[in-house]
Design an enzyme around this catalytic site. Structure first.
Site, PDB file in Angstrom:
ATOM      1  N   CYS A  69      44.669  69.359  40.450  1.00 28.71           N
ATOM      2  CA  CYS A  69      44.473  68.018  39.908  1.00 28.71           C
ATOM      3  C   CYS A  69      45.196  66.998  40.778  1.00 28.71           C
ATOM      4  O   CYS A  69      46.055  67.343  41.588  1.00 28.71           O
ATOM      5  CB  CYS A  69      44.960  67.938  38.459  1.00 28.71           C
ATOM      6  SG  CYS A  69      46.716  68.290  38.217  1.00 28.71           S
ATOM      7  N   CYS A  70      44.823  65.749  40.597  1.00 31.96           N
ATOM      8  CA  CYS A  70      45.476  64.630  41.277  1.00 31.96           C
ATOM      9  C   CYS A  70      45.265  63.402  40.398  1.00 31.96           C
ATOM     10  O   CYS A  70      45.271  63.529  39.173  1.00 31.96           O
ATOM     11  CB  CYS A  70      44.937  64.445  42.701  1.00 31.96           C
ATOM     12  SG  CYS A  70      43.192  64.025  42.801  1.00 31.96           S
ATOM     13  N   GLN A  71      45.059  62.250  40.982  1.00 28.61           N
ATOM     14  CA  GLN A  71      44.821  61.050  40.188  1.00 28.61           C
ATOM     15  C   GLN A  71      43.342  60.858  39.872  1.00 28.61           C
ATOM     16  O   GLN A  71      42.975  60.525  38.763  1.00 28.61           O
ATOM     17  CB  GLN A  71      45.371  59.818  40.913  1.00 28.61           C
ATOM     18  CG  GLN A  71      45.354  58.557  40.079  1.00 28.61           C
ATOM     19  CD  GLN A  71      46.234  58.652  38.841  1.00 28.61           C
ATOM     20  OE1 GLN A  71      47.309  59.252  38.870  1.00 28.61           O
ATOM     21  NE2 GLN A  71      45.794  58.087  37.745  1.00 28.61           N
ATOM     22  N   TRP A  97      44.636  64.451  36.454  1.00 25.15           N
ATOM     23  CA  TRP A  97      45.620  65.304  35.770  1.00 25.15           C
ATOM     24  C   TRP A  97      45.638  65.048  34.263  1.00 25.15           C
ATOM     25  O   TRP A  97      45.795  65.975  33.474  1.00 25.15           O
ATOM     26  CB  TRP A  97      47.009  65.119  36.374  1.00 25.15           C
ATOM     27  CG  TRP A  97      47.645  63.803  36.029  1.00 25.15           C
ATOM     28  CD1 TRP A  97      47.512  62.622  36.707  1.00 25.15           C
ATOM     29  CD2 TRP A  97      48.470  63.513  34.914  1.00 25.15           C
ATOM     30  NE1 TRP A  97      48.203  61.629  36.077  1.00 25.15           N
ATOM     31  CE2 TRP A  97      48.815  62.152  34.970  1.00 25.15           C
ATOM     32  CE3 TRP A  97      48.962  64.277  33.858  1.00 25.15           C
ATOM     33  CZ2 TRP A  97      49.622  61.532  34.027  1.00 25.15           C
ATOM     34  CZ3 TRP A  97      49.778  63.655  32.920  1.00 25.15           C
ATOM     35  CH2 TRP A  97      50.100  62.307  33.021  1.00 25.15           C
TER      36      TRP A  97
END
Length: 104
Positions: A69-71, A97
């Site tokens: 995940c990330c932004q 996320w």
């Protein structure tokens, strides 16, 4: 019908909770500052710029699923390709996320 699903990106919904219960790693590739503002509990933070073969081998078992995940999903997509290039076959880009928090 399966061909249409592939063409239009319709894939079966991934059960992230089951993956986590089966030992999946959650990799957050945002910066340390972004991670400090909020993150999935028990996730591993390795910023995309620092993600390399040594970090992968140290923290991510190749035989277990990896949820990234990330932004927004862009960096997670790049990280997914990096892991797949190193032989990881069970890698999932969940995107944001916070959306993962709702799924596990």
């Amino acid at each position: 019908m399966e061909l249409l699903k592939k063409i239009f990106g319709k894939q079966p919904e991934t059960d992230y909770m089951t993956l986590v219960n089966e030992g999946a790693s959650i990799l957050d590739v945002r910066t340390k500052a972004e991670y400090a503002e909020g993150h999935v509990p028990d996730s591993l933070n390795i910023p995309l710029r620092e993600l390399n073969k040594a970090q992968m081998q140290k923290h991510l078992p190749v035989d277990k699923p990896v949820i990234i995940c990330c932004q927004s999903g862009m960096r997670a997509g790049q990280a997914k390709r990096l892991l797949e290039n190193e032989g990881y076959n069970n890698v999932f880009n969940v995107g944001n996320w916070a959306s993962l928090m709702k799924k596990i």
